[in-house]
Design a protein around this motif. Structure first.
Motif, PDB file in Angstrom:
ATOM      1  N   GLN A  58       0.833  -1.208   0.000  1.00 15.78           N
ATOM      2  CA  GLN A  58       0.000   0.000   0.000  1.00 15.78           C
ATOM      3  C   GLN A  58       0.866   1.256   0.000  1.00 15.78           C
ATOM      4  OE1 GLN A  58      -2.977  -0.281  -0.753  1.00 15.78           O
ATOM      5  NE2 GLN A  58      -4.084  -1.864   0.372  1.00 15.78           N
ATOM      6  N   PHE A  59       1.967   1.217   0.733  1.00 16.34           N
ATOM      7  CA  PHE A  59       2.875   2.368   0.758  1.00 16.34           C
ATOM      8  C   PHE A  59       3.470   2.607  -0.625  1.00 16.34           C
ATOM      9  CE2 PHE A  59       6.717   4.749   1.293  1.00 16.34           C
ATOM     10  CZ  PHE A  59       6.501   5.599   2.365  1.00 16.34           C
ATOM     11  N   LEU A  60       3.979   1.546  -1.256  1.00 23.27           N
ATOM     12  CA  LEU A  60       4.585   1.697  -2.575  1.00 23.27           C
ATOM     13  C   LEU A  60       3.559   2.160  -3.598  1.00 23.27           C
ATOM     14  CD1 LEU A  60       7.041   1.389  -4.442  1.00 23.27           C
ATOM     15  CD2 LEU A  60       6.277  -0.944  -4.891  1.00 23.27           C
ATOM     16  N   GLN A  61       2.380   1.560  -3.576  1.00 25.92           N
ATOM     17  CA  GLN A  61       1.351   1.947  -4.545  1.00 25.92           C
ATOM     18  C   GLN A  61       1.043   3.440  -4.438  1.00 25.92           C
ATOM     19  OE1 GLN A  61      -2.645  -0.041  -6.081  1.00 25.92           O
ATOM     20  NE2 GLN A  61      -2.872   0.606  -3.969  1.00 25.92           N
ATOM     21  N   GLY A  73      -1.882 -11.820  -0.586  1.00 31.25           N
ATOM     22  CA  GLY A  73      -1.014 -10.775  -1.096  1.00 31.25           C
ATOM     23  C   GLY A  73      -1.144 -10.584  -2.595  1.00 31.25           C
ATOM     24  N   TYR A  74      -1.193 -11.689  -3.315  1.00 34.61           N
ATOM     25  CA  TYR A  74      -1.357 -11.614  -4.769  1.00 34.61           C
ATOM     26  C   TYR A  74      -2.681 -10.941  -5.124  1.00 34.61           C
ATOM     27  CZ  TYR A  74      -1.813 -13.081  -9.645  1.00 34.61           C
ATOM     28  OH  TYR A  74      -1.994 -13.092 -11.016  1.00 34.61           O
ATOM     29  N   ARG A  75      -3.733 -11.306  -4.422  1.00 36.73           N
ATOM     30  CA  ARG A  75      -5.044 -10.713  -4.701  1.00 36.73           C
ATOM     31  C   ARG A  75      -5.046  -9.210  -4.425  1.00 36.73           C
ATOM     32  NH1 ARG A  75      -6.961 -15.391  -1.930  1.00 36.73           N
ATOM     33  NH2 ARG A  75      -7.735 -14.099  -0.199  1.00 36.73           N
ATOM     34  N   LEU A  76      -4.300  -8.804  -3.402  1.00 34.44           N
ATOM     35  CA  LEU A  76      -4.196  -7.376  -3.092  1.00 34.44           C
ATOM     36  C   LEU A  76      -3.533  -6.620  -4.241  1.00 34.44           C
ATOM     37  CD1 LEU A  76      -4.612  -5.178  -0.919  1.00 34.44           C
ATOM     38  CD2 LEU A  76      -2.325  -5.744  -0.056  1.00 34.44           C
ATOM     39  N   VAL A  77      -2.458  -7.175  -4.780  1.00 31.77           N
ATOM     40  CA  VAL A  77      -1.776  -6.536  -5.915  1.00 31.77           C
ATOM     41  C   VAL A  77      -2.661  -6.557  -7.158  1.00 31.77           C
ATOM     42  CG1 VAL A  77       0.246  -6.594  -7.413  1.00 31.77           C
ATOM     43  CG2 VAL A  77       0.481  -7.144  -4.988  1.00 31.77           C
ATOM     44  N   ALA A  78      -3.348  -7.673  -7.384  1.00 33.37           N
ATOM     45  CA  ALA A  78      -4.209  -7.791  -8.564  1.00 33.37           C
ATOM     46  C   ALA A  78      -5.311  -6.738  -8.576  1.00 33.37           C
ATOM     47  CB  ALA A  78      -4.816  -9.187  -8.628  1.00 33.37           C
ATOM     48  N   ALA A  79      -5.712  -6.273  -7.385  1.00 37.70           N
ATOM     49  CA  ALA A  79      -6.769  -5.258  -7.274  1.00 37.70           C
ATOM     50  C   ALA A  79      -6.189  -3.842  -7.249  1.00 37.70           C
ATOM     51  CB  ALA A  79      -7.587  -5.511  -6.014  1.00 37.70           C
ATOM     52  N   LEU A 117      -2.983   0.961 -10.020  1.00 41.93           N
ATOM     53  CA  LEU A 117      -1.934   1.409 -10.936  1.00 41.93           C
ATOM     54  C   LEU A 117      -2.193   1.023 -12.383  1.00 41.93           C
ATOM     55  CD1 LEU A 117       1.086   0.384  -8.689  1.00 41.93           C
ATOM     56  CD2 LEU A 117       0.297   2.718  -9.133  1.00 41.93           C
ATOM     57  N   LYS A 118      -3.261   0.282 -12.611  1.00 42.56           N
ATOM     58  CA  LYS A 118      -3.588  -0.196 -13.954  1.00 42.56           C
ATOM     59  C   LYS A 118      -2.488  -1.079 -14.515  1.00 42.56           C
ATOM     60  CE  LYS A 118      -6.560   3.773 -14.962  1.00 42.56           C
ATOM     61  NZ  LYS A 118      -6.836   4.925 -15.880  1.00 42.56           N
ATOM     62  N   VAL A 119      -2.000  -1.992 -13.645  1.00 41.57           N
ATOM     63  CA  VAL A 119      -1.038  -3.001 -14.081  1.00 41.57           C
ATOM     64  C   VAL A 119      -1.658  -4.373 -13.899  1.00 41.57           C
ATOM     65  CG1 VAL A 119       0.993  -1.600 -13.589  1.00 41.57           C
ATOM     66  CG2 VAL A 119       0.103  -3.134 -11.815  1.00 41.57           C
ATOM     67  N   LYS A 120      -1.134  -5.335 -14.675  1.00 40.10           N
ATOM     68  CA  LYS A 120      -1.667  -6.695 -14.628  1.00 40.10           C
ATOM     69  C   LYS A 120      -0.523  -7.691 -14.727  1.00 40.10           C
ATOM     70  CE  LYS A 120      -5.475  -9.504 -16.409  1.00 40.10           C
ATOM     71  NZ  LYS A 120      -6.719  -9.491 -17.214  1.00 40.10           N
ATOM     72  N   ASP A 121      -0.714  -8.823 -14.111  1.00 41.36           N
ATOM     73  CA  ASP A 121       0.244  -9.926 -14.156  1.00 41.36           C
ATOM     74  C   ASP A 121       0.500 -10.315 -15.614  1.00 41.36           C
ATOM     75  OD1 ASP A 121       1.626 -12.313 -13.917  1.00 41.36           O
ATOM     76  OD2 ASP A 121       0.180 -13.249 -12.554  1.00 41.36           O
ATOM     77  N   SER A 122       1.755 -10.194 -16.046  1.00 35.83           N
ATOM     78  CA  SER A 122       2.087 -10.467 -17.451  1.00 35.83           C
ATOM     79  C   SER A 122       1.805 -11.908 -17.843  1.00 35.83           C
ATOM     80  CB  SER A 122       3.551 -10.124 -17.717  1.00 35.83           C
ATOM     81  OG  SER A 122       4.406 -10.890 -16.880  1.00 35.83           O
ATOM     82  N   TYR A 123       1.859 -12.816 -16.886  1.00 36.22           N
ATOM     83  CA  TYR A 123       1.573 -14.228 -17.187  1.00 36.22           C
ATOM     84  C   TYR A 123       0.158 -14.381 -17.729  1.00 36.22           C
ATOM     85  CZ  TYR A 123       1.221 -19.294 -16.541  1.00 36.22           C
ATOM     86  OH  TYR A 123       1.057 -20.640 -16.751  1.00 36.22           O
ATOM     87  N   LEU A 124      -0.772 -13.615 -17.186  1.00 37.07           N
ATOM     88  CA  LEU A 124      -2.170 -13.711 -17.610  1.00 37.07           C
ATOM     89  C   LEU A 124      -2.398 -13.101 -18.985  1.00 37.07           C
ATOM     90  CD1 LEU A 124      -3.924 -12.753 -14.242  1.00 37.07           C
ATOM     91  CD2 LEU A 124      -3.329 -15.039 -15.098  1.00 37.07           C
ATOM     92  N   LEU A 125      -1.550 -12.142 -19.358  1.00 41.59           N
ATOM     93  CA  LEU A 125      -1.707 -11.457 -20.639  1.00 41.59           C
ATOM     94  C   LEU A 125      -0.957 -12.139 -21.781  1.00 41.59           C
ATOM     95  CD1 LEU A 125      -1.203  -7.736 -19.495  1.00 41.59           C
ATOM     96  CD2 LEU A 125      -3.371  -8.812 -20.156  1.00 41.59           C
TER      97      LEU A 125
END
Length: 275
Positions: A167-170, A194-200, A203-211
């Motif tokens: 949350q601080f970095l975001q 933790g992963y779910r927190l980042v996924a939400a 920053l409008k970023v997404k896990d590159s593996y999914l893309l």
């Protein structure tokens, strides 16, 4: 654009100079535009490098001095000797194994405007839970972008540990108002809190593996390692998060014994993408 990330485990590996050269060779072969490295160590007691010798170094404010055995410094020297110049930054997070200054690095073919953010609740360099995230602005393929080399703590709860650091970095990254590229060791497996927190993220970023249109094996650790002493599973805890409108043509696990030799206790990740 070709990017890669690796938790190097640097000088803690057996036969580290061979593995440093294997990392160098892979970078030379692939010509990555941006590289994020974690667990980039230097011994506390070794000699400090004269600033004039730090070619293409992009310091942060209150920069920790670079020592002659700094893993990133040794890497860029070898790359330069082979004719491949990289701009680079490094900053320490904490003291590791009572003898190393451990931190994160970013290498880029274009100049870096770098800053280090102390994201953890702990601030003491002697505490291994102290986390400094290295962030750099650059222009890649004529497009401004902000790159973060991340090494987070483990999940604790919704308020502390990884959640606090994320949350601080975001919050800091939102102030850049430009596309983000987040790479590194998140210490949080796919699908967990933790992963779910980042996924939400905001920053409008997404896990590159999914893309990715083409993708290789997923897990970046397969056994117990430092910090995961009780692990018995294959887990993906190292990620490249890219702007969600990116076209990711390929996601490749590297340094896994198939796509490059094993050089660390983590496998690396490489992504080819268009913005």
């Amino acid at each position: 654009m070709k990017v890669m990330t690796l938790n190097t485990h640097s000088w803690l590996e057996e036969d580290p100079f061979t593995k440093l050269q294997e990392l160098t060779d892979k970078i030379l072969a692939e010509g990555y535009d941006v590289i994020a490295l974690q667990e980039v160590n230097q011994l506390i007691q070794t000699n400090i490098v004269n600033e004039q010798q730090l070619v293409d170094f992009c310091p942060v404010m209150n920069q920790t001095p670079i020592h002659e055995d700094n893993f990133a410094y040794c890497l860029v020297q070898r790359l330069a000797e082979a004719g491949e110049a990289y701009f680079w930054s490094w900053e320490m997070s904490h003291i590791g194994y009572d003898k190393y200054e451990e931190g994160n690095a970013i290498l880029s073919k274009t100049p870096l405007d770098s800053r280090a953010y102390l994201v953890s609740e702990t601030k003491e360099k002697e505490n291994y839970r102290t986390r400094m995230i290295l962030v750099a602005k650059s222009v890649i393929e004529n497009q401004p972008i902000v790159v973060a080399s991340c090494h987070f703590s483990w999940w604790s709860d919704a308020e502390t540990g990884f959640a606090y650091e994320w949350q601080f970095l975001q919050k800091q990254l939102l102030t850049y108002q430009m596309p983000c590229l987040l790479m590194g060791d998140f210490n949080n497996p796919v699908g967990e809190e933790g992963y779910r927190l980042v996924a939400a993220n905001q920053l409008k970023v997404k896990d590159s593996y999914l893309l990715a249109e083409q993708k290789s094996e997923e897990a970046t650790i397969e056994k117990k390692i430092d910090g995961w002493e009780n692990n018995t599973e294959a887990l993906r805890i190292d990620y490249i998060f890219v702007p969600m409108d990116s076209k990711v043509s390929a996601y490749t696990r590297i340094f896994d014994g198939t796509n490059g030799p094993i050089v660390s206790d983590h496998f690396g990740v490489a992504v080819e993408m268009e913005r």
